[in-house]
Design a protein around this motif. Structure first.
Motif, PDB file in Angstrom:
ATOM      1  N   SER A  30       0.814  -1.068  -0.050  1.00 39.32           N
ATOM      2  CA  SER A  30      -0.079  -0.075   0.069  1.00 39.32           C
ATOM      3  C   SER A  30       0.956   1.153  -0.098  1.00 39.32           C
ATOM      4  O   SER A  30       1.688   1.283   0.939  1.00 39.32           O
ATOM      5  CB  SER A  30      -0.931   0.069   1.222  1.00 39.32           C
ATOM      6  OG  SER A  30      -1.784   1.057   1.254  1.00 39.32           O
ATOM      7  N   SER A  32      -0.490   4.617  -2.103  1.00 35.01           N
ATOM      8  CA  SER A  32      -1.618   5.727  -2.410  1.00 35.01           C
ATOM      9  C   SER A  32      -2.853   5.145  -2.494  1.00 35.01           C
ATOM     10  O   SER A  32      -3.996   6.045  -2.793  1.00 35.01           O
ATOM     11  CB  SER A  32      -1.151   6.664  -3.283  1.00 35.01           C
ATOM     12  OG  SER A  32      -0.966   5.920  -4.629  1.00 35.01           O
ATOM     13  N   GLY A  33      -3.176   3.855  -2.924  1.00 38.71           N
ATOM     14  CA  GLY A  33      -4.333   3.540  -3.289  1.00 38.71           C
ATOM     15  C   GLY A  33      -4.435   3.792  -4.821  1.00 38.71           C
ATOM     16  O   GLY A  33      -5.807   3.483  -5.324  1.00 38.71           O
ATOM     17  N   VAL A  70      -9.950  -2.820  -0.239  1.00 45.38           N
ATOM     18  CA  VAL A  70      -9.566  -2.917   1.009  1.00 45.38           C
ATOM     19  C   VAL A  70      -9.522  -4.468   1.430  1.00 45.38           C
ATOM     20  O   VAL A  70     -10.427  -5.448   1.066  1.00 45.38           O
ATOM     21  CB  VAL A  70     -10.176  -2.213   2.001  1.00 45.38           C
ATOM     22  CG1 VAL A  70     -10.016  -0.619   1.857  1.00 45.38           C
ATOM     23  CG2 VAL A  70     -11.806  -2.587   1.853  1.00 45.38           C
ATOM     24  N   ASP A  74     -10.861  -3.912   6.872  1.00 44.94           N
ATOM     25  CA  ASP A  74      -9.400  -3.279   7.291  1.00 44.94           C
ATOM     26  C   ASP A  74      -9.244  -1.481   7.012  1.00 44.94           C
ATOM     27  O   ASP A  74      -8.935  -0.888   7.509  1.00 44.94           O
ATOM     28  CB  ASP A  74      -8.502  -3.928   6.135  1.00 44.94           C
ATOM     29  CG  ASP A  74      -6.844  -3.385   6.360  1.00 44.94           C
ATOM     30  OD1 ASP A  74      -6.736  -2.373   5.650  1.00 44.94           O
ATOM     31  OD2 ASP A  74      -6.341  -4.238   7.129  1.00 44.94           O
ATOM     32  N   GLY A  75     -10.222  -1.053   5.811  1.00 48.37           N
ATOM     33  CA  GLY A  75     -10.150   0.312   5.637  1.00 48.37           C
ATOM     34  C   GLY A  75      -8.887   0.739   4.864  1.00 48.37           C
ATOM     35  O   GLY A  75      -8.992   1.924   4.514  1.00 48.37           O
ATOM     36  N   ARG A  76      -7.905   0.103   4.465  1.00 55.08           N
ATOM     37  CA  ARG A  76      -6.623   0.584   3.771  1.00 55.08           C
ATOM     38  C   ARG A  76      -6.834   0.192   2.337  1.00 55.08           C
ATOM     39  O   ARG A  76      -7.175  -0.920   2.184  1.00 55.08           O
ATOM     40  CB  ARG A  76      -5.564   0.073   4.425  1.00 55.08           C
ATOM     41  CG  ARG A  76      -5.008   0.609   5.844  1.00 55.08           C
ATOM     42  CD  ARG A  76      -3.797  -0.028   6.341  1.00 55.08           C
ATOM     43  NE  ARG A  76      -4.419  -1.318   6.890  1.00 55.08           N
ATOM     44  CZ  ARG A  76      -3.831  -2.166   7.517  1.00 55.08           C
ATOM     45  NH1 ARG A  76      -2.385  -1.767   7.649  1.00 55.08           N
ATOM     46  NH2 ARG A  76      -4.095  -3.405   7.975  1.00 55.08           N
ATOM     47  N   ASP A  77      -6.437   1.253   1.618  1.00 59.34           N
ATOM     48  CA  ASP A  77      -6.369   1.032   0.025  1.00 59.34           C
ATOM     49  C   ASP A  77      -4.952   0.271  -0.223  1.00 59.34           C
ATOM     50  O   ASP A  77      -4.130   0.532   0.326  1.00 59.34           O
ATOM     51  CB  ASP A  77      -6.589   2.312  -0.735  1.00 59.34           C
ATOM     52  CG  ASP A  77      -7.762   2.675  -0.524  1.00 59.34           C
ATOM     53  OD1 ASP A  77      -8.824   1.990  -0.582  1.00 59.34           O
ATOM     54  OD2 ASP A  77      -7.928   3.871  -0.424  1.00 59.34           O
ATOM     55  N   TRP A  78      -5.071  -0.593  -1.159  1.00 60.68           N
ATOM     56  CA  TRP A  78      -3.818  -1.411  -1.452  1.00 60.68           C
ATOM     57  C   TRP A  78      -3.592  -1.042  -2.877  1.00 60.68           C
ATOM     58  O   TRP A  78      -4.570  -0.749  -3.871  1.00 60.68           O
ATOM     59  CB  TRP A  78      -4.093  -3.030  -1.450  1.00 60.68           C
ATOM     60  CG  TRP A  78      -4.359  -3.263   0.283  1.00 60.68           C
ATOM     61  CD1 TRP A  78      -5.537  -3.164   0.731  1.00 60.68           C
ATOM     62  CD2 TRP A  78      -3.277  -3.484   0.966  1.00 60.68           C
ATOM     63  NE1 TRP A  78      -5.254  -3.551   2.192  1.00 60.68           N
ATOM     64  CE2 TRP A  78      -3.899  -3.464   2.388  1.00 60.68           C
ATOM     65  CE3 TRP A  78      -1.935  -3.294   0.907  1.00 60.68           C
ATOM     66  CZ2 TRP A  78      -3.093  -3.563   3.425  1.00 60.68           C
ATOM     67  CZ3 TRP A  78      -0.994  -3.595   2.114  1.00 60.68           C
ATOM     68  CH2 TRP A  78      -1.656  -3.594   3.312  1.00 60.68           C
ATOM     69  N   SER A 113       3.040   2.668   2.752  1.00 59.23           N
ATOM     70  CA  SER A 113       2.242   3.068   4.028  1.00 59.23           C
ATOM     71  C   SER A 113       1.788   1.706   4.649  1.00 59.23           C
ATOM     72  O   SER A 113       1.702   1.801   5.885  1.00 59.23           O
ATOM     73  CB  SER A 113       1.079   3.880   3.523  1.00 59.23           C
ATOM     74  OG  SER A 113       0.264   3.101   2.700  1.00 59.23           O
ATOM     75  N   ASP A 114       2.165   0.604   4.110  1.00 59.71           N
ATOM     76  CA  ASP A 114       1.716  -0.586   4.731  1.00 59.71           C
ATOM     77  C   ASP A 114       2.018  -1.763   3.755  1.00 59.71           C
ATOM     78  O   ASP A 114       2.117  -1.700   2.496  1.00 59.71           O
ATOM     79  CB  ASP A 114       0.334  -0.653   5.216  1.00 59.71           C
ATOM     80  CG  ASP A 114       0.290  -1.400   6.334  1.00 59.71           C
ATOM     81  OD1 ASP A 114       0.987  -2.349   6.704  1.00 59.71           O
ATOM     82  OD2 ASP A 114      -0.995  -1.427   7.087  1.00 59.71           O
TER      83      ASP A 114
END
Length: 132
Positions: A30, A32-33, A70, A74-78, A113-114
């Protein structure tokens, strides 16, 4: 996670040696999505280095995928994922313990970011070349 498309060609079935207990290394990244359009140089260097290092341990890159969305809840963009295949779990264990992998990972992480790294047991990859 939604796989939008594969960005490389899969190996043929003949490229994979016989295996009784194959495993896979799955990594998802991840930033910026926005997918692969803005892949940082540090991630490209990591992927190139890991592909070479994995090959030292018998690993074969199965695919690189652009992803959106996501993980569940989870809520995070990959942005993208990569999968490597190993005929023997001990080969992957040796790779994961290699200090060169730790160096590659540390250099990569400054641009992300992840990330997740998963080891998958009993991986069945036939038929190769399927589109997701």
């Amino acid at each position: 996670v939604i796989v939008t498309h594969r960005i490389d060609d899969p190996p043929s079935a003949e490229d994979l040696p016989p295996a009784d207990a194959p495993v896979a290394l799955f990594e998802i990244f991840s930033r910026s999505g926005s997918g692969i359009s803005d892949r940082p140089a540090a991630l490209s260097d990591y992927l190139d280095g890991l592909t070479r290092l994995a090959a030292d341990y018998g690993g074969i890159a199965l695919g690189t995928y652009e992803v959106t969305g996501v993980l569940i809840g989870d809520g995070r963009d990959w942005d993208e994922a990569r999968v490597w295949w190993f005929a023997d779990p001990s080969d992957l264990d040796e790779l994961l313990g290699d200090p060169r992998l730790a160096e590659l990972t540390a250099a990569r992480d400054v641009s992300l970011s992840d990330s997740y790294r998963l080891v998958l047991d009993g991986v069945q990859v036939e038929p190769l070349g399927r589109t997701p």
